[in-house]
Write a protein that holds these residues in place. Structure first.
Motif, PDB file in Angstrom:
ATOM      1  N   ILE A  41       0.791  -1.011  -0.137  1.00 17.19           N
ATOM      2  CA  ILE A  41       0.071  -0.139   0.118  1.00 17.19           C
ATOM      3  C   ILE A  41       0.881   1.405  -0.045  1.00 17.19           C
ATOM      4  N   VAL A  42       2.104   1.182   0.642  1.00 18.20           N
ATOM      5  CA  VAL A  42       3.061   2.232   0.489  1.00 18.20           C
ATOM      6  C   VAL A  42       3.206   2.623  -0.907  1.00 18.20           C
ATOM      7  N   ALA A  43       3.834   1.515  -1.529  1.00 16.20           N
ATOM      8  CA  ALA A  43       3.953   1.502  -3.034  1.00 16.20           C
ATOM      9  C   ALA A  43       2.929   2.088  -3.955  1.00 16.20           C
ATOM     10  N   GLU A  44       1.867   1.899  -3.461  1.00 14.20           N
ATOM     11  CA  GLU A  44       0.643   2.306  -4.197  1.00 14.20           C
ATOM     12  C   GLU A  44       0.287   3.591  -4.004  1.00 14.20           C
ATOM     13  N   VAL A  45       0.316   4.353  -2.887  1.00 14.80           N
ATOM     14  CA  VAL A  45      -0.193   5.729  -2.670  1.00 14.80           C
ATOM     15  C   VAL A  45       1.050   6.519  -2.075  1.00 14.80           C
ATOM     16  N   GLY A  46       2.236   5.925  -1.515  1.00 15.67           N
ATOM     17  CA  GLY A  46       3.147   6.778  -0.985  1.00 15.67           C
ATOM     18  C   GLY A  46       3.140   6.918   0.715  1.00 15.67           C
ATOM     19  N   LYS A  47       4.124   6.950   1.396  1.00 15.91           N
ATOM     20  CA  LYS A  47       4.021   7.368   2.793  1.00 15.91           C
ATOM     21  C   LYS A  47       3.138   8.565   3.125  1.00 15.91           C
ATOM     22  N   ASP A  48       3.354   9.478   2.343  1.00 18.43           N
ATOM     23  CA  ASP A  48       2.970  10.797   2.531  1.00 18.43           C
ATOM     24  C   ASP A  48       1.449  10.919   2.714  1.00 18.43           C
ATOM     25  N   ARG A  49       0.716   9.958   1.997  1.00 19.33           N
ATOM     26  CA  ARG A  49      -0.769   9.935   2.040  1.00 19.33           C
ATOM     27  C   ARG A  49      -1.307   8.932   2.701  1.00 19.33           C
ATOM     28  N   LEU A  50      -0.505   8.181   3.543  1.00 18.86           N
ATOM     29  CA  LEU A  50      -1.016   7.103   4.223  1.00 18.86           C
ATOM     30  C   LEU A  50      -0.984   7.380   5.904  1.00 18.86           C
ATOM     31  N   VAL A  51      -2.118   6.898   6.545  1.00 22.46           N
ATOM     32  CA  VAL A  51      -2.168   7.017   7.695  1.00 22.46           C
ATOM     33  C   VAL A  51      -2.443   5.595   8.255  1.00 22.46           C
ATOM     34  N   ILE A  52      -1.619   5.130   9.397  1.00 25.72           N
ATOM     35  CA  ILE A  52      -1.779   3.959   9.985  1.00 25.72           C
ATOM     36  C   ILE A  52      -2.649   3.930  11.481  1.00 25.72           C
ATOM     37  N   ASP A  53      -3.703   3.232  11.278  1.00 25.04           N
ATOM     38  CA  ASP A  53      -4.598   3.214  12.382  1.00 25.04           C
ATOM     39  C   ASP A  53      -3.929   2.226  13.541  1.00 25.04           C
ATOM     40  N   LEU A  54      -3.755   2.549  14.741  1.00 28.49           N
ATOM     41  CA  LEU A  54      -3.241   1.744  15.681  1.00 28.49           C
ATOM     42  C   LEU A  54      -4.125   1.613  16.874  1.00 28.49           C
ATOM     43  N   SER A  55      -5.638   1.576  16.535  1.00 22.29           N
ATOM     44  CA  SER A  55      -6.258   1.553  17.751  1.00 22.29           C
ATOM     45  C   SER A  55      -6.194   0.340  18.480  1.00 22.29           C
ATOM     46  N   CYS A  56      -6.237   0.562  19.798  1.00 19.60           N
ATOM     47  CA  CYS A  56      -5.754  -0.263  20.587  1.00 19.60           C
ATOM     48  C   CYS A  56      -6.571  -0.488  22.066  1.00 19.60           C
ATOM     49  N   LYS A  57      -6.469  -1.760  22.784  1.00 13.84           N
ATOM     50  CA  LYS A  57      -7.169  -2.086  23.883  1.00 13.84           C
ATOM     51  C   LYS A  57      -5.876  -2.474  24.883  1.00 13.84           C
ATOM     52  N   GLN A  58      -5.919  -2.184  26.081  1.00 12.28           N
ATOM     53  CA  GLN A  58      -5.160  -2.748  27.075  1.00 12.28           C
ATOM     54  C   GLN A  58      -5.155  -4.260  27.516  1.00 12.28           C
ATOM     55  N   ARG A  59      -3.991  -4.927  27.593  1.00 13.68           N
ATOM     56  CA  ARG A  59      -3.768  -6.294  27.759  1.00 13.68           C
ATOM     57  C   ARG A  59      -2.645  -6.777  28.524  1.00 13.68           C
ATOM     58  N   ASP A  60      -2.552  -7.261  29.439  1.00 15.88           N
ATOM     59  CA  ASP A  60      -1.683  -7.498  30.400  1.00 15.88           C
ATOM     60  C   ASP A  60      -0.484  -6.251  30.447  1.00 15.88           C
ATOM     61  N   GLY A  61      -1.164  -5.225  30.882  1.00 16.35           N
ATOM     62  CA  GLY A  61      -0.218  -4.010  30.959  1.00 16.35           C
ATOM     63  C   GLY A  61       0.208  -3.436  29.770  1.00 16.35           C
ATOM     64  N   GLN A  62      -0.167  -3.913  28.522  1.00 19.34           N
ATOM     65  CA  GLN A  62       0.291  -3.353  27.322  1.00 19.34           C
ATOM     66  C   GLN A  62      -0.675  -3.068  26.501  1.00 19.34           C
ATOM     67  N   TRP A  63      -0.593  -1.995  25.499  1.00 20.38           N
ATOM     68  CA  TRP A  63      -1.673  -1.639  24.624  1.00 20.38           C
ATOM     69  C   TRP A  63      -1.523  -2.450  23.061  1.00 20.38           C
ATOM     70  N   HIS A  64      -2.433  -3.192  22.999  1.00 16.79           N
ATOM     71  CA  HIS A  64      -2.369  -4.330  21.770  1.00 16.79           C
ATOM     72  C   HIS A  64      -3.188  -3.834  20.876  1.00 16.79           C
ATOM     73  N   VAL A  65      -2.666  -3.419  19.452  1.00 21.33           N
ATOM     74  CA  VAL A  65      -3.649  -3.041  18.494  1.00 21.33           C
ATOM     75  C   VAL A  65      -4.765  -4.193  18.297  1.00 21.33           C
ATOM     76  N   VAL A  66      -5.951  -3.677  18.139  1.00 18.53           N
ATOM     77  CA  VAL A  66      -6.919  -4.655  17.612  1.00 18.53           C
ATOM     78  C   VAL A  66      -7.540  -4.338  16.201  1.00 18.53           C
ATOM     79  N   THR A  67      -7.829  -5.259  15.640  1.00 23.69           N
ATOM     80  CA  THR A  67      -8.222  -5.142  14.140  1.00 23.69           C
ATOM     81  C   THR A  67      -9.768  -5.951  13.904  1.00 23.69           C
ATOM     82  N   ASN A  68     -10.064  -6.031  12.616  1.00 20.69           N
ATOM     83  CA  ASN A  68     -11.451  -6.532  12.319  1.00 20.69           C
ATOM     84  C   ASN A  68     -12.608  -5.672  13.236  1.00 20.69           C
ATOM     85  N   GLN A  69     -12.801  -4.722  12.949  1.00 15.47           N
ATOM     86  CA  GLN A  69     -13.846  -3.817  13.746  1.00 15.47           C
ATOM     87  C   GLN A  69     -13.444  -3.868  15.368  1.00 15.47           C
ATOM     88  N   TRP A  70     -12.328  -3.931  15.625  1.00 18.66           N
ATOM     89  CA  TRP A  70     -11.774  -3.920  17.219  1.00 18.66           C
ATOM     90  C   TRP A  70     -12.033  -5.300  17.876  1.00 18.66           C
TER      91      TRP A  70
END
Length: 253
Positions: free
Chosen positions: A120-149
């Protein structure tokens, strides 16, 4: 710090929902607000108020036309996320999105798929890409959650991982899933850590409900992070004045 507006789309309508309740069973979705206005109405409002860097999020299928309507109403003023992949990202940029936002498409079986990210970086370039790192806490760390969280990944939001990912994108979008849509206040610990860790523009979303929350957020982040406010706003059925938030954001620029 600035206020980043949002347009969340579910089943073709502008809604504010509790993200954790997204499920294949529509009866389980908790809706805070369903708008009588279409997506273009909000896009035009944000353009009028000179708000930039906001996002349109497609929560599941059936939202493509509403998303395109918003992008065309405010060309270059909104980012778009939800179902974005390497093979459709360029299309949404052509339709007026300033950036595309990716999460689930760059993960596979709970792991970050570096090949998908590079495609996807090759397709649109890093300057037009936003990475969503939506997260939940588990075992004291922030884990990224995917597939509609609903799916925990192995990727932890920490300084080392953010530094590595910064070379692939221009911004981060981070929903604090534990409080998103609940209007219970910001996650102070996450805000403070993100402000210490990130070196590129980063937008936090989750829990903000009052002007006091916005001021607390500004202090905790030392102005380094931007913030999204959704269901708390009066334009989305809440009690927090949208106009006051816009004026506050302008006053601290």
């Amino acid at each position: 710090m600035k206020f980043r507006p949002c347009i969340d789309l579910h089943n073709g309508k502008v809604k504010q929902i509790v993200g954790e309740t997204l499920d294949a069973n529509p009866q389980q979705v908790v809706e805070n607000f369903v708008s009588e206005h279409d997506s273009a109405y909000y896009a035009e409002m944000f353009q009028r108020d000179q708000l930039t860097g906001g996002h349109v999020i497609m929560l599941g299928g059936g939202n493509e036309e509403a998303a395109l309507s918003a992008l065309r109403a405010y060309p270059g003023g909104l980012q778009i996320g939800g179902g974005i992949k390497a093979d459709n990202a360029a299309f949404y940029l052509e339709q007026g999105a300033s950036h595309v936002i990716v999460t689930s498409s760059i993960f596979r079986d709970g792991e970050l798929d570096w090949d998908s990210l590079r495609r996807i970086v090759a397709e649109v370039g890093k300057d037009r890409l936003v990475i969503d790192l939506s997260c939940k806490q588990r075992d004291g760390q922030w884990h990224v959650v995917t597939n509609q969280w609903r799916t925990f990944s192995s990727l932890v939001v920490n300084e080392a991982n953010l530094r590595e990912l910064e070379s692939y994108c221009s911004e981060f979008l981070i929903h604090a899933v534990d409080v998103e849509g609940k209007r219970t206040g910001i996650l102070e610990s996450l805000v403070k850590q993100l402000a210490d860790w990130v070196a590129i523009p980063t937008t936090y979303a989750g829990g903000a409900r009052s002007m006091e929350d916005l001021e607390l957020f500004r202090r905790l982040s030392d102005g380094k992070l931007d913030i999204t406010v959704g269901s708390a706003l009066d334009i989305f059925g809440g009690s927090l004045s949208y106009n006051k938030v816009v004026d506050y954001s302008a006053s601290i620029q």
